[in-house]
Design a protein around this motif. Structure first.
Motif, mmCIF file in Angstrom:
data_model
loop_
_atom_site.group_PDB
_atom_site.id
_atom_site.type_symbol
_atom_site.label_atom_id
_atom_site.label_comp_id
_atom_site.label_asym_id
_atom_site.label_seq_id
_atom_site.Cartn_x
_atom_site.Cartn_y
_atom_site.Cartn_z
ATOM 1 N N GLY A 27 -5.740 63.537 99.301
ATOM 2 C CA GLY A 27 -5.767 62.353 98.529
ATOM 3 C C GLY A 27 -6.379 61.136 98.329
ATOM 4 O O GLY A 27 -7.193 61.393 98.363
ATOM 5 N N PHE A 28 -5.971 60.596 97.176
ATOM 6 C CA PHE A 28 -6.846 59.947 96.414
ATOM 7 C C PHE A 28 -7.848 58.291 97.020
ATOM 8 O O PHE A 28 -8.548 58.397 97.179
ATOM 9 C CB PHE A 28 -5.720 58.774 95.666
ATOM 10 C CG PHE A 28 -6.591 58.196 94.704
ATOM 11 C CD1 PHE A 28 -7.167 57.644 93.575
ATOM 12 C CD2 PHE A 28 -5.891 55.602 95.107
ATOM 13 C CE1 PHE A 28 -7.847 57.021 92.846
ATOM 14 C CE2 PHE A 28 -7.183 55.575 94.375
ATOM 15 C CZ PHE A 28 -8.510 56.151 93.791
ATOM 16 N N ALA A 29 -6.337 57.607 98.193
ATOM 17 C CA ALA A 29 -7.087 57.257 99.287
ATOM 18 C C ALA A 29 -8.800 57.321 100.391
ATOM 19 O O ALA A 29 -8.806 56.862 100.417
ATOM 20 C CB ALA A 29 -6.161 56.241 99.643
ATOM 21 N N THR A 30 -7.716 58.529 100.516
ATOM 22 C CA THR A 30 -9.264 59.150 101.731
ATOM 23 C C THR A 30 -10.482 59.363 100.686
ATOM 24 O O THR A 30 -11.668 59.295 100.685
ATOM 25 C CB THR A 30 -8.120 60.177 102.081
ATOM 26 O OG1 THR A 30 -7.528 59.824 102.954
ATOM 27 C CG2 THR A 30 -9.194 61.488 103.010
ATOM 28 N N ARG A 31 -10.361 59.629 99.072
ATOM 29 C CA ARG A 31 -11.038 60.311 98.649
ATOM 30 C C ARG A 31 -12.177 59.352 98.046
ATOM 31 O O ARG A 31 -13.330 59.276 98.744
ATOM 32 C CB ARG A 31 -10.933 60.901 96.846
ATOM 33 C CG ARG A 31 -10.266 61.889 97.513
ATOM 34 C CD ARG A 31 -10.343 63.286 95.785
ATOM 35 N NE ARG A 31 -9.907 62.538 94.861
ATOM 36 C CZ ARG A 31 -8.839 62.251 94.768
ATOM 37 N NH1 ARG A 31 -7.350 63.166 94.648
ATOM 38 N NH2 ARG A 31 -8.842 61.345 93.180
ATOM 39 N N GLN A 32 -11.079 57.920 97.869
ATOM 40 C CA GLN A 32 -12.285 56.591 98.089
ATOM 41 C C GLN A 32 -13.100 56.525 98.760
ATOM 42 O O GLN A 32 -14.384 55.942 99.084
ATOM 43 C CB GLN A 32 -11.141 55.573 97.391
ATOM 44 C CG GLN A 32 -10.707 55.449 95.994
ATOM 45 C CD GLN A 32 -11.002 56.295 94.861
ATOM 46 O OE1 GLN A 32 -12.183 55.633 94.356
ATOM 47 N NE2 GLN A 32 -11.004 57.726 93.979
ATOM 48 N N LEU A 33 -12.051 56.633 100.220
ATOM 49 C CA LEU A 33 -13.511 56.013 101.121
ATOM 50 C C LEU A 33 -14.706 57.655 101.723
ATOM 51 O O LEU A 33 -15.381 57.020 102.177
ATOM 52 C CB LEU A 33 -12.664 56.404 102.577
ATOM 53 C CG LEU A 33 -11.710 55.073 102.898
ATOM 54 C CD1 LEU A 33 -10.868 55.300 103.851
ATOM 55 C CD2 LEU A 33 -12.427 54.246 102.874
ATOM 56 N N GLY A 34 -14.229 58.194 101.377
ATOM 57 C CA GLY A 34 -15.003 59.575 101.346
ATOM 58 C C GLY A 34 -16.755 59.105 100.553
ATOM 59 O O GLY A 34 -17.511 59.516 100.623
ATOM 60 N N ASN A 35 -16.140 59.124 99.526
ATOM 61 C CA ASN A 35 -16.965 58.329 97.781
ATOM 62 C C ASN A 35 -18.309 57.366 98.665
ATOM 63 O O ASN A 35 -19.223 57.376 98.317
ATOM 64 C CB ASN A 35 -16.416 58.689 97.158
ATOM 65 C CG ASN A 35 -15.891 59.978 96.468
ATOM 66 O OD1 ASN A 35 -16.786 60.689 95.852
ATOM 67 N ND2 ASN A 35 -14.617 59.280 95.716
ATOM 68 N N LEU A 36 -17.369 56.498 99.681
ATOM 69 C CA LEU A 36 -18.354 55.462 99.539
ATOM 70 C C LEU A 36 -19.183 55.900 100.847
ATOM 71 O O LEU A 36 -20.183 54.795 101.434
ATOM 72 C CB LEU A 36 -16.880 53.951 100.248
ATOM 73 C CG LEU A 36 -16.471 53.829 99.129
ATOM 74 C CD1 LEU A 36 -15.301 52.815 99.673
ATOM 75 C CD2 LEU A 36 -17.353 52.978 98.139
ATOM 76 N N THR A 37 -19.091 56.609 101.581
ATOM 77 C CA THR A 37 -19.778 56.299 103.103
ATOM 78 C C THR A 37 -21.617 57.941 103.095
ATOM 79 O O THR A 37 -20.829 58.441 101.962
ATOM 80 C CB THR A 37 -18.619 57.596 103.993
ATOM 81 O OG1 THR A 37 -18.573 58.799 103.160
ATOM 82 C CG2 THR A 37 -17.332 57.200 104.751
ATOM 83 N N LYS A 38 -22.260 56.735 103.800
ATOM 84 C CA LYS A 38 -23.330 57.875 103.540
ATOM 85 C C LYS A 38 -23.288 58.462 105.111
ATOM 86 O O LYS A 38 -24.170 57.526 105.465
ATOM 87 C CB LYS A 38 -23.583 56.935 103.170
ATOM 88 C CG LYS A 38 -24.248 56.374 101.940
ATOM 89 C CD LYS A 38 -24.855 57.048 100.784
ATOM 90 C CE LYS A 38 -24.633 56.208 99.729
ATOM 91 N NZ LYS A 38 -24.677 57.221 98.550
#
Length: 132
Positions: A27-38
């Protein structure tokens, strides 16, 4: 054979991860978090068992398996999959199958770098890590 992958690896750059997650059905919200993590990935070998730990500010996962033996896995995005990890031409190849879909996660070490290539359908994501 898996010893070449042993170590702590820090993500440095990522290409097309959002597209990959979208194709997985994340989902969109989880993708946004996933894109921010290193995330940091820690790979260890103990006899015939390989452990892959992924640590980030969002979620930590740990996976222990034997090369060449299928196992049940719950992924970071909560998919229930059948997984198989093998070593093929110096690459660690992780295949996940669920609901008629399939994705591969291929790790390749080159010096102090590890490249993770994620493929599902036509989408190919590349994530580059550096040894800590």
């Amino acid at each position: 054979m898996a010893e070449a992958f042993v170590g702590t690896w820090n993500l440095k750059e990522s290409e097309k991860f959002d597209e990959y997650m979208r194709e997985l059905g994340v989902g969109f919200a989880t993708r946004q978090l996933g894109n921010l993590t290193k995330p940091t990935t820690i790979i260890a070998v103990d006899g015939d068992k390989v452990t892959v730990k992924t640590q980030s500010t969002i979620k930590n996962t740990e996976l222990t398996f034997k090369l060449g033996e299928e196992f049940d896995e719950t992924t970071a995005d909560d998919r229930k999959v059948k997984s198989l990890v093998t070593i093929d031409n110096g690459k660690m190849v992780h295949t996940q199958k669920w609901g008629g879909k399939e994705t591969t996660l291929v790790r390749e070490v080159n010096g102090n770098g590890l490249t993770l290539t994620l493929t599902i359908g036509e989408v190919v994501c590349t994530r580059r890590y550096e040894k800590a």
